[in-house]
Design a protein around this motif. Structure first.
Motif, PDB file in Angstrom:
ATOM      1  N   PHE A  59       0.515  -0.261   9.346  1.00  0.00           N
ATOM      2  CA  PHE A  59       1.125  -0.220   8.018  1.00  0.00           C
ATOM      3  C   PHE A  59       0.229  -0.827   6.945  1.00  0.00           C
ATOM      4  CE2 PHE A  59       3.769  -2.518   4.856  1.00  0.00           C
ATOM      5  CZ  PHE A  59       4.278  -1.415   4.180  1.00  0.00           C
ATOM      6  N   THR A  60      -0.290  -2.028   7.190  1.00  0.00           N
ATOM      7  CA  THR A  60      -1.057  -2.696   6.136  1.00  0.00           C
ATOM      8  C   THR A  60      -2.361  -1.962   5.839  1.00  0.00           C
ATOM      9  OG1 THR A  60      -1.999  -4.227   7.773  1.00  0.00           O
ATOM     10  CG2 THR A  60      -0.044  -4.963   6.564  1.00  0.00           C
ATOM     11  N   ALA A  61      -3.016  -1.450   6.876  1.00  0.00           N
ATOM     12  CA  ALA A  61      -4.275  -0.727   6.659  1.00  0.00           C
ATOM     13  C   ALA A  61      -4.031   0.569   5.895  1.00  0.00           C
ATOM     14  CB  ALA A  61      -4.959  -0.444   7.994  1.00  0.00           C
ATOM     15  N   GLN A  62      -2.995   1.302   6.290  1.00  0.00           N
ATOM     16  CA  GLN A  62      -2.703   2.556   5.587  1.00  0.00           C
ATOM     17  C   GLN A  62      -2.253   2.295   4.151  1.00  0.00           C
ATOM     18  OE1 GLN A  62      -1.099   6.067   7.198  1.00  0.00           O
ATOM     19  NE2 GLN A  62      -0.965   5.293   9.314  1.00  0.00           N
ATOM     20  N   LEU A  63      -1.494   1.229   3.950  1.00  0.00           N
ATOM     21  CA  LEU A  63      -1.055   0.896   2.597  1.00  0.00           C
ATOM     22  C   LEU A  63      -2.250   0.526   1.714  1.00  0.00           C
ATOM     23  CD1 LEU A  63       1.154   0.377   0.508  1.00  0.00           C
ATOM     24  CD2 LEU A  63       1.400  -1.935   1.450  1.00  0.00           C
ATOM     25  N   ALA A  68      -5.770   2.080  -2.739  1.00  0.00           N
ATOM     26  CA  ALA A  68      -7.124   2.368  -3.225  1.00  0.00           C
ATOM     27  C   ALA A  68      -7.201   3.777  -3.797  1.00  0.00           C
ATOM     28  CB  ALA A  68      -8.140   2.187  -2.101  1.00  0.00           C
ATOM     29  N   ALA A  69      -6.509   4.709  -3.149  1.00  0.00           N
ATOM     30  CA  ALA A  69      -6.497   6.095  -3.633  1.00  0.00           C
ATOM     31  C   ALA A  69      -5.791   6.204  -4.986  1.00  0.00           C
ATOM     32  CB  ALA A  69      -5.817   7.005  -2.615  1.00  0.00           C
ATOM     33  N   GLN A  70      -4.933   5.232  -5.289  1.00  0.00           N
ATOM     34  CA  GLN A  70      -4.249   5.215  -6.590  1.00  0.00           C
ATOM     35  C   GLN A  70      -5.043   4.421  -7.633  1.00  0.00           C
ATOM     36  OE1 GLN A  70      -1.622   7.259  -6.237  1.00  0.00           O
ATOM     37  NE2 GLN A  70      -2.173   7.178  -4.066  1.00  0.00           N
ATOM     38  N   GLY A  71      -6.238   3.983  -7.248  1.00  0.00           N
ATOM     39  CA  GLY A  71      -7.088   3.252  -8.173  1.00  0.00           C
ATOM     40  C   GLY A  71      -6.794   1.771  -8.246  1.00  0.00           C
ATOM     41  N   ARG A  72      -6.110   1.217  -7.238  1.00  0.00           N
ATOM     42  CA  ARG A  72      -5.797  -0.212  -7.227  1.00  0.00           C
ATOM     43  C   ARG A  72      -6.609  -0.899  -6.134  1.00  0.00           C
ATOM     44  NH1 ARG A  72      -2.855   2.608 -10.132  1.00  0.00           N
ATOM     45  NH2 ARG A  72      -1.026   1.803 -11.280  1.00  0.00           N
ATOM     46  N   GLU A  73      -7.314  -1.946  -6.524  1.00  0.00           N
ATOM     47  CA  GLU A  73      -8.080  -2.716  -5.548  1.00  0.00           C
ATOM     48  C   GLU A  73      -7.213  -3.869  -5.053  1.00  0.00           C
ATOM     49  OE1 GLU A  73     -12.517  -4.773  -5.051  1.00  0.00           O
ATOM     50  OE2 GLU A  73     -11.791  -4.151  -7.030  1.00  0.00           O
ATOM     51  N   VAL A  74      -6.690  -3.710  -3.854  1.00  0.00           N
ATOM     52  CA  VAL A  74      -5.735  -4.669  -3.309  1.00  0.00           C
ATOM     53  C   VAL A  74      -6.100  -4.996  -1.870  1.00  0.00           C
ATOM     54  CG1 VAL A  74      -3.305  -5.135  -2.800  1.00  0.00           C
ATOM     55  CG2 VAL A  74      -3.902  -3.711  -4.762  1.00  0.00           C
ATOM     56  N   GLN A  75      -6.119  -6.266  -1.546  1.00  0.00           N
ATOM     57  CA  GLN A  75      -6.263  -6.695  -0.157  1.00  0.00           C
ATOM     58  C   GLN A  75      -4.867  -6.903   0.406  1.00  0.00           C
ATOM     59  OE1 GLN A  75      -7.879 -10.616   0.409  1.00  0.00           O
ATOM     60  NE2 GLN A  75      -8.045 -10.403   2.613  1.00  0.00           N
ATOM     61  N   GLY A 216       5.158   3.396  -1.330  1.00  0.00           N
ATOM     62  CA  GLY A 216       4.006   3.197  -2.200  1.00  0.00           C
ATOM     63  C   GLY A 216       4.328   3.002  -3.669  1.00  0.00           C
ATOM     64  N   PRO A 217       5.149   3.861  -4.269  1.00  0.00           N
ATOM     65  CA  PRO A 217       5.444   3.679  -5.693  1.00  0.00           C
ATOM     66  C   PRO A 217       6.087   2.327  -6.018  1.00  0.00           C
ATOM     67  CG  PRO A 217       6.020   5.894  -4.996  1.00  0.00           C
ATOM     68  CD  PRO A 217       5.683   5.137  -3.752  1.00  0.00           C
ATOM     69  N   ARG A 218       6.933   1.828  -5.124  1.00  0.00           N
ATOM     70  CA  ARG A 218       7.542   0.511  -5.358  1.00  0.00           C
ATOM     71  C   ARG A 218       6.496  -0.601  -5.236  1.00  0.00           C
ATOM     72  NH1 ARG A 218      12.782   0.047  -5.398  1.00  0.00           N
ATOM     73  NH2 ARG A 218      12.124  -1.555  -6.892  1.00  0.00           N
ATOM     74  N   VAL A 219       5.569  -0.429  -4.312  1.00  0.00           N
ATOM     75  CA  VAL A 219       4.499  -1.414  -4.160  1.00  0.00           C
ATOM     76  C   VAL A 219       3.597  -1.403  -5.395  1.00  0.00           C
ATOM     77  CG1 VAL A 219       2.545  -2.168  -2.752  1.00  0.00           C
ATOM     78  CG2 VAL A 219       4.581  -1.227  -1.645  1.00  0.00           C
ATOM     79  N   LEU A 220       3.327  -0.213  -5.920  1.00  0.00           N
ATOM     80  CA  LEU A 220       2.541  -0.114  -7.145  1.00  0.00           C
ATOM     81  C   LEU A 220       3.194  -0.886  -8.284  1.00  0.00           C
ATOM     82  CD1 LEU A 220       1.304   3.598  -7.396  1.00  0.00           C
ATOM     83  CD2 LEU A 220      -0.099   1.543  -7.174  1.00  0.00           C
ATOM     84  N   GLU A 221       4.504  -0.732  -8.426  1.00  0.00           N
ATOM     85  CA  GLU A 221       5.228  -1.469  -9.465  1.00  0.00           C
ATOM     86  C   GLU A 221       5.062  -2.973  -9.275  1.00  0.00           C
ATOM     87  OE1 GLU A 221       9.250  -0.180  -9.217  1.00  0.00           O
ATOM     88  OE2 GLU A 221       8.822   1.878  -9.856  1.00  0.00           O
TER      89      GLU A 221
END
Length: 228
Positions: A59-63, A68-75, A216-221
């Motif tokens: 889950f964490t790796a795919q997320l 990243a594909a949405q343009g967010r650099e997140v660890q 994903g969209p909720r995580v982006l928010e």
């Protein structure tokens, strides 16, 4: 004297170059490209940990790749422990946040359901986790779990009410059941089997991909709020 002037001029040019180089480094460090990635801690159980899957399919790796594909650099930090209950999450939330966090996902409760834990106990544990996050000023996305019907309607109603009530009390974001994306758009719940491993409990790699797409969209928010 000419020799001294030449030496002084060389020193001055060297100092100017060093100053210019330092200024360039500071300018780059202040630019978005040099900013450290946001740190998103995913506190959960085997669903978060990636039970039965290679690390890159969890889950964490795919997320992290999806973000990243949405343009967010997140660890995305994997703080999932297989078999963990809400009590386990409560006991280690301080450790999970010890290295700092810009935001946190909380996905716990599945093992409470498997063990028939009293919903009031699960509520207290989740409440303590959210209280600790608030104390550290870490925004949270609380991801719900849904109780099956085998414990009776009263148990199910009490358990399912935990997540929306705590989300409102603590003012945190709430996402629907972690596994809900596995049945979304399918004719019946039986189709969920296609996205589960042989144990019938944990998602396979394709199932995780659907979960990530759904959440994903909720995580982006969440991370966009944390970045403000």
């Amino acid at each position: 004297m000419p020799r001294l002037r030449r030496q002084y001029g060389a020193v001055r040019r060297f100092c100017n170059r060093k100053a210019a180089a330092l200024a360039a480094v500071l300018l780059l460090a202040a630019s978005p490209g040099w900013a450290e990635p946001l740190r998103l801690v995913a506190l959960g159980d085997s669903l978060t940990q990636g039970y039965g899957l290679p690390p890159e399919d969890g889950f964490t790796a795919q997320l992290e790749r999806w973000l990243a594909a949405q343009g967010r650099e997140v660890q995305v930090v994997n703080a999932g422990v297989s078999g963990d209950t809400t009590a386990g999450g409560r006991s280690r939330v301080g450790w999970a946040l010890a290295d700092g966090a810009d935001a946190m996902l909380v996905t716990l409760g599945g093992n409470d359901l498997l063990r028939g834990v009293d919903p009031s106990v699960s509520r207290d544990n989740l409440d303590a986790i959210l209280t600790e996050a608030a104390a550290q000023e870490v925004p949270v996305l609380l991801i719900a779990m849904e109780a099956p019907g085998n414990y009776g309607p009263d148990y199910r109603a009490a358990f399912d009410a935990i997540y929306p009530e705590l989300a409102e009390t603590h003012g945190v974001a709430l996402a629907e059941s972690f596994l809900a994306p596995l049945v979304e758009g399918t004719a019946d719940g039986a189709a969920m089997r296609d996205f589960l491993q042989e144990d019938g409990l944990h998602p396979n790699a394709e199932g995780v991909a659907r979960i990530v797409e759904g959440l994903g969209p909720r995580v982006l928010e969440l991370i966009d709020t944390a970045a403000e």
